[in-house]
Enzyme design. Sequence first.
Site, PDB file in Angstrom:
ATOM      1  N   LYS A   1       0.853  -1.177   0.000  1.00  0.00           N
ATOM      2  CA  LYS A   1       0.000   0.000   0.000  1.00  0.00           C
ATOM      3  C   LYS A   1       0.896   1.236   0.000  1.00  0.00           C
ATOM      4  O   LYS A   1       1.730   1.403   0.896  1.00  0.00           O
ATOM      5  CB  LYS A   1      -0.849  -0.031   1.281  1.00  0.00           C
ATOM      6  CG  LYS A   1      -1.821   1.101   1.434  1.00  0.00           C
ATOM      7  CD  LYS A   1      -2.559   0.930   2.765  1.00  0.00           C
ATOM      8  CE  LYS A   1      -3.447   2.097   3.094  1.00  0.00           C
ATOM      9  NZ  LYS A   1      -4.069   1.913   4.438  1.00  0.00           N
TER      10      LYS A   1
ATOM     11  N   LYS B   1      -2.344  -1.484  -3.578  1.00  0.00           N
ATOM     12  CA  LYS B   1      -3.235  -0.335  -3.460  1.00  0.00           C
ATOM     13  C   LYS B   1      -2.445   0.942  -3.627  1.00  0.00           C
ATOM     14  O   LYS B   1      -1.444   1.090  -2.917  1.00  0.00           O
ATOM     15  CB  LYS B   1      -3.924  -0.354  -2.075  1.00  0.00           C
ATOM     16  CG  LYS B   1      -4.897   0.801  -1.876  1.00  0.00           C
ATOM     17  CD  LYS B   1      -5.512   0.750  -0.495  1.00  0.00           C
ATOM     18  CE  LYS B   1      -6.416   1.971  -0.310  1.00  0.00           C
ATOM     19  NZ  LYS B   1      -6.922   2.124   1.047  1.00  0.00           N
TER      20      LYS B   1
HETATM   21 ZN   LIG Z   1      -5.735   3.348   8.512  1.00  0.00          ZN
END
Ligand SMILES: [Zn+2]
Lengths: 328, 328, 328, 328, 328, 328
Positions: E197, E250
């Site tokens: 992420k 992500k």
């Molecule tokens: Zn968070």
Amino acid sequence: MEYKHYFHNSYRNPVCRSWHSTATLKDTNLVFPVFITNEAGEKTEITSMPGNFRYGYERIVEELRPLVEKKGAHLQAVMLFGVMKDEEKDRKGLSFAKSPVLKALPLLKTAFPSLLLCVDICLCAYTTHGHCGALFKDGSINLKKSQKRISDMALLFAQIGADVICPSDMMDGRIYYIKQKLISQELHMPIMSYSTKFQSGFYGPFRDAAQSAPSFGDRAAYQLPPSGRELGIRAALRDVEEGADFVMVKPAMPYLDLIRDLKNTVNVPIACYHVSGEFAMIYHAAKAGALDLKRAVLESITGFMRAGATVIITYFTPQLLDWLNENN
Amino acid sequence: MEYKHYFHNSYRNPVCRSWHSTATLKDTNLVFPVFITNEAGEKTEITSMPGNFRYGYERIVEELRPLVEKKGAHLQAVMLFGVMKDEEKDRKGLSFAKSPVLKALPLLKTAFPSLLLCVDICLCAYTTHGHCGALFKDGSINLKKSQKRISDMALLFAQIGADVICPSDMMDGRIYYIKQKLISQELHMPIMSYSTKFQSGFYGPFRDAAQSAPSFGDRAAYQLPPSGRELGIRAALRDVEEGADFVMVKPAMPYLDLIRDLKNTVNVPIACYHVSGEFAMIYHAAKAGALDLKRAVLESITGFMRAGATVIITYFTPQLLDWLNENN
Amino acid sequence: MEYKHYFHNSYRNPVCRSWHSTATLKDTNLVFPVFITNEAGEKTEITSMPGNFRYGYERIVEELRPLVEKKGAHLQAVMLFGVMKDEEKDRKGLSFAKSPVLKALPLLKTAFPSLLLCVDICLCAYTTHGHCGALFKDGSINLKKSQKRISDMALLFAQIGADVICPSDMMDGRIYYIKQKLISQELHMPIMSYSTKFQSGFYGPFRDAAQSAPSFGDRAAYQLPPSGRELGIRAALRDVEEGADFVMVKPAMPYLDLIRDLKNTVNVPIACYHVSGEFAMIYHAAKAGALDLKRAVLESITGFMRAGATVIITYFTPQLLDWLNENN
Amino acid sequence: MEYKHYFHNSYRNPVCRSWHSTATLKDTNLVFPVFITNEAGEKTEITSMPGNFRYGYERIVEELRPLVEKKGAHLQAVMLFGVMKDEEKDRKGLSFAKSPVLKALPLLKTAFPSLLLCVDICLCAYTTHGHCGALFKDGSINLKKSQKRISDMALLFAQIGADVICPSDMMDGRIYYIKQKLISQELHMPIMSYSTKFQSGFYGPFRDAAQSAPSFGDRAAYQLPPSGRELGIRAALRDVEEGADFVMVKPAMPYLDLIRDLKNTVNVPIACYHVSGEFAMIYHAAKAGALDLKRAVLESITGFMRAGATVIITYFTPQLLDWLNENN
Amino acid sequence: MEYKHYFHNSYRNPVCRSWHSTATLKDTNLVFPVFITNEAGEKTEITSMPGNFRYGYERIVEELRPLVEKKGAHLQAVMLFGVMKDEEKDRKGLSFAKSPVLKALPLLKTAFPSLLLCVDICLCAYTTHGHCGALFKDGSINLKKSQKRISDMALLFAQIGADVICPSDMMDGRIYYIKQKLISQELHMPIMSYSTKFQSGFYGPFRDAAQSAPSFGDRAAYQLPPSGRELGIRAALRDVEEGADFVMVKPAMPYLDLIRDLKNTVNVPIACYHVSGEFAMIYHAAKAGALDLKRAVLESITGFMRAGATVIITYFTPQLLDWLNENN
Amino acid sequence: MEYKHYFHNSYRNPVCRSWHSTATLKDTNLVFPVFITNEAGEKTEITSMPGNFRYGYERIVEELRPLVEKKGAHLQAVMLFGVMKDEEKDRKGLSFAKSPVLKALPLLKTAFPSLLLCVDICLCAYTTHGHCGALFKDGSINLKKSQKRISDMALLFAQIGADVICPSDMMDGRIYYIKQKLISQELHMPIMSYSTKFQSGFYGPFRDAAQSAPSFGDRAAYQLPPSGRELGIRAALRDVEEGADFVMVKPAMPYLDLIRDLKNTVNVPIACYHVSGEFAMIYHAAKAGALDLKRAVLESITGFMRAGATVIITYFTPQLLDWLNENN
Ligand SMILES: [Zn+2]
Ligand SMILES: [Zn+2]
Ligand SMILES: [Zn+2]
Ligand SMILES: [Zn+2]
Ligand SMILES: [Zn+2]
Ligand SMILES: [Zn+2]
């Protein structure tokens, strides 16, 4: 008690040790470079590579006999280099037709039918300017003429009895032209391409041996830059596509990563040339007491095989044959 | 004249042929599965694997002697399986402490000090229900108890003299627990994990040999589904992370791609189990005249090594030793 | 006109040349090894590595100042080695607490706040027997005590101000223990593991520098065999798993293929140690006129970066800084 | 509680299970081998492959109709082999112009317009000597004539209506020549090359089916040695370079690792030939009660797809279509 | 006539086309993000993501019913986010115990037993400061407390009925602690880690949706820098090692190369989060007439699957379900 | 205390940070697309790409001067597109000989000798039907004529002074024909192939810019399907084999995984085209307040380099030059 690895567990028992797949050196992995002249009876030590010599072509059989006929591990393959005097050379390099290698080939084949005769194919030993290809008048490479002349040379050496054709010139397309000429004559010997050959500072003593330094300029235009990893890989892929049966990395130890890169990429046997500068480094460091020569050579060779090479062209071949025999 | 490859060029000369790096079978690559019982003097042929037997533990030395003491290639490693009668077993599998393997280990070590003694570690040969782990009352796997009991079994077999600990149970975490117990006792033999073991239709005859089919349900809950390529790879990676020294693919030929996948992924020697169903296929097809048995076995074994295995557990070990000796 | 590649096309224009992704050397890639003693005012040349010295700890700031304060490319990182007299050492190696490195750390941090202080962590400089770990009475390695003592040493050096902890001992599990101790004390400096360190013949002169040759036996039990490619990869993977932030290949050029293997496998920056034997080879070959020293060093360093290393520990750091500045 | 993996977690929920990317068998993945003769009305069972037949060309439509018109999964593709009597053949193999396949092609295309018609292209079914290429008088392969004749055959079969051209002869350069002839005639059907075809002991029953065993010598000169992993990969790369649209591994299960190697290397769909010897092994082992035939076949096919093949040429196609329909 | 490739040959026939292995989207690949509040009856459109809403927990069943009960392709999985008012939150984030998600879980499980309930696990929705972990007084992350609190939250959500635990917080070691807590309670649902992420500029609208922007500082300390390819790979490898069953990239399209990198590295299913900024880019460009929304969304999703993801978390789920049904 | 990774350790110190090998953007990585017409004095904004213009050829030098002569980072490379009025075009596309690009080339070369002049080579800007190749009467592609005409166009543009030849047409074999023509004329500029170009929904605004939408049909016959990962890789491999010096992925972000795939496969620099639809998405989302334009552009470009591209063709080049200068 949370760590979990104990590497020596898997190594201690000799049966288990054999399960680890490490290639071991055999005499067939070694190729000995031999420098040949047209001088009757010559045996000249190469100053910068003590213990290595240039031989007149008619001496070569007797000089190699002790290595070829050694008991146990013995000489299985040579790489033949022709060395010409300046006055024997010409600008175009057509003097390759008078190469001492052409005289040595039938002598060697007759004397040692099972010895593998690899021949270096390049114009630099035969041109007065010492460049590897044909030149335009301005001194730049004439690619078309280079391709023609080098493939003519390869064809001639193949017809005279070479077992492996080894073009070292680095001209674009030369493998293609050599292969086409060999196929057209139904000659089916393999090609070992000096595919991944770098413009290196470790070649010095060789030029002494082969008396082939360029008379002007350098070979930067047709050798690879030392940082050129992707170029080195592409050069091998291209040569295999054009018909090479084996590819080579040169120099060996300073480009060991490229041996691994080729092993991961091409699907042909990989050769490496343990060059004169590498010889010199080990020789001089050992002489100065900084290294043990045998240990340094064996560790180097182990590295070439670990990285993926199975063909090792090295000036230490005579010593390695002895060391192989010591182990048995 | 535009094609460029002529593959045979690079193969014809024997020196060049040696440059192609293909591993060749040696006797140390072979592991012979041996089934041992507590019955004095037993020698029972396994119906579904003609030519294979269950032996009482005190016969085992004499039965193996001709293989171990063969001239040239000879037996270097065995995989020992205990076979118990139903009445010897118990629900928890604690009967492993009475395993005939524990009796055979010191006899074999004394008789053949250099024979590598691999032992299969699993509860299924010792539980009345025939499952590989401890069960909850509802018949599902009790993971914690399984881990404890299997690592206890491994420790006991290691203390009695096994050279390689080979857990075949597929319980999560068992390599971790076994390794920790071995380390805590300063026992440093390697672990060969049956890591990549599939729920296969090729195991039938083995269950006859080991008399170990589960009495209800099957092993789908703890073996891998045949389509599970990524699971098979993860299982090997996990076991290496937990401390395995060698990993295994089982069955061999139907999962040859997984041997290659592991060779590309883990960095430990890879074993494969040439299972009973594979034995049966070659045996019956050869008997029906559809195959030549020797050629089919040799081509199979060549494939295992080509794919990357260096440890081959096979019922054809005795024949392979003879064929190896024929070549020399 | 069937050949299609003309490699130089893509290189001639300088904008196009910049599109070829080759890493170039910067001063931050270089780490200079420095040997420090407890002797006031000492400056002893290391016989086997001309131009390299052992310094008393209170001299070290002034000796390094010209390199750190050089204009342009300048010294950015050092690797500190403690050198003790035999009488300062003890059997257990607990004398690390009196290491001259501990005295040099605060001096250097104060004088040069941005200089990266890497410290070598190993017992061999502090034990009378010269082995890298604690020993059982029989002279074999006591792994548990080694792990404890080495992690104690790492913790102490970290508390005194080291920026990077560099364990060179090769004991199983030591990264795990060091990391746990550092985390427990909320110390968040990175660990550079000498992970892929081979039992090599190229270490000779270093032992002169660090006065640390083992008094009996050798380090084969805890360094990797030169053929151990898969072991070298596993060692790096294991150390990353245990918490290493950087891994190292040592020696550098003879194991250049391993640098590439690690680059293809781990996802952390890779260091290489251009060892004393490599220094000696280039030094002596250049002195004998077989090589140009500058060209050989630059080609070597280019190779380390080409293979994937971004941290280069080399005795040639002072010269390299000058050469970097010449280019600008 | 230190182990961390629990593989079944990610499998239990059916939505999560669908996230694991495993290819599943569809009828379009299956190609059924069909043997066709010039004999009116012939339907001869192939002794060594029970349940498989040679059909006269005019019967072929009616024999295949139940498979093609099956509800649900149905026959989507066939591989057509011509079988000639010895008296129909000639030394040069020019009898391919009288191949029963040429008669069957238009009948099949008319009857089943969407059935994919793959045709095997090789001279061995049409030469009296049974070799795959043209021969010199000394019995060795005449490569140039072989390339010409095989590409002529391919062109003819393409013109008569084949959908996929499948050269099985293994002559160097034949893909190049076929592709050039097809392009020159604006024929744009794909080529499926039997690229990675090994000299195997598992072909026995096929020669009975196709009545094509060589009358002297064997095919070692143009098939690959079982140990030749790199050659098998190069052969596929070469054929794709020469214009192949699909490549094939043959046999399938004994070379499953090569399917994976090709999947990792080439970027075209991969076919595998589940050969007659593999059929025989499963058939006879199942008949002897050692295996469950359905389970063994399905596990085999799952393996082919797991390894990366999407085209499966198998004698079990009729049963597989039924089993596919059972599941829905 | 020297070119040899004609790519369309292999695509024209529909059977051949099926041989090219391209994954196709199914409804089980889609996960719909749902924002839930504690407000009775709330249905608030999220300004920056037109067409997306925050719902009060008791409305959620009726709002999702049309998607879940759609004919053909229908909603198979949701990702649940709790949205709290500032006054509901506390500094430590212990307010997760009052999360509206805990109320929604049993309602959804009862109404739609086969709907897969994924729950986002992070403190940022529950802390007044909006950071993802526990803080020291100086505002820096307190790692130990963060690990404890996040694993407590995961355990609670698992006990209440979540099917997949999805930690999005990026704290070191949280997968380890969550897994250990779940195992200790014999909870065997899978963990989907937001492993890879990045600190991205494409998250803007989400913070509006979840009302979770940090009140000071940003998340650079615990999200990955956009250039951090190797870090992104290591993060996924670490989480799998700690026990993650699925990993996530992500944002999705801006990090499509990382999806491929993970596909080449880890052996678990890969999820991607098609984030709010990606939604906004397509939405606004389509509104301005620069793109066709349907085509842009379908091409995006095709890309996620081509790169290797099989789990796609997207705000376009409702439209995609309709488009999937249109095709049948 | 069992977790072991703490990623930020290795990043905090700036020297250590430099060890992480991440490529950083330089001005030489950027190529600016420029649209040129034959209209004297034209400067027309392209409606769908605000801030981008079509310029009459004689204005182009002055329009680019501020970018080329910018201090610090400045314009290093352009991609030139010719835009013709319908009445200037013809059915065959031979109107390329009147392309405004041919007029602009010498002006630019004279004004800015070091600016790299890349030229787009395709017929679609010059044919009345707007297709990229020559057509048969039935509207299908005439491959032979297309190859001839496109290579004629390339030769002409090379002779007039282009530095890089960039064929965007996707016809099979065109790289081969272009390379052969260039070699035959001793023209040695590199070829950048639009090799991996997908049939995408993100091209809309470009057609407005270049006024080159096809008048009937679409380009599905010669562009790649979005799911065609293996085709995209093969296309790049084929083009390198045929002589391309650089390959391109187009569009960029939606096919970021293909950039990585090519980086892992080919060994030439990789370009990517950040297409008009990508420009539009960022532009409109930023205008609507959903994104910060600068951050979104920089994160996009970082991604292209992270995935492996070193040549970035983008409409944001002017802004990027400014942002690069801001950082210094
Ligand atoms: Zn968070
Ligand atoms: Zn030369
Ligand atoms: Zn079991
Ligand atoms: Zn040490
Ligand atoms: Zn044949
Ligand atoms: Zn076009």
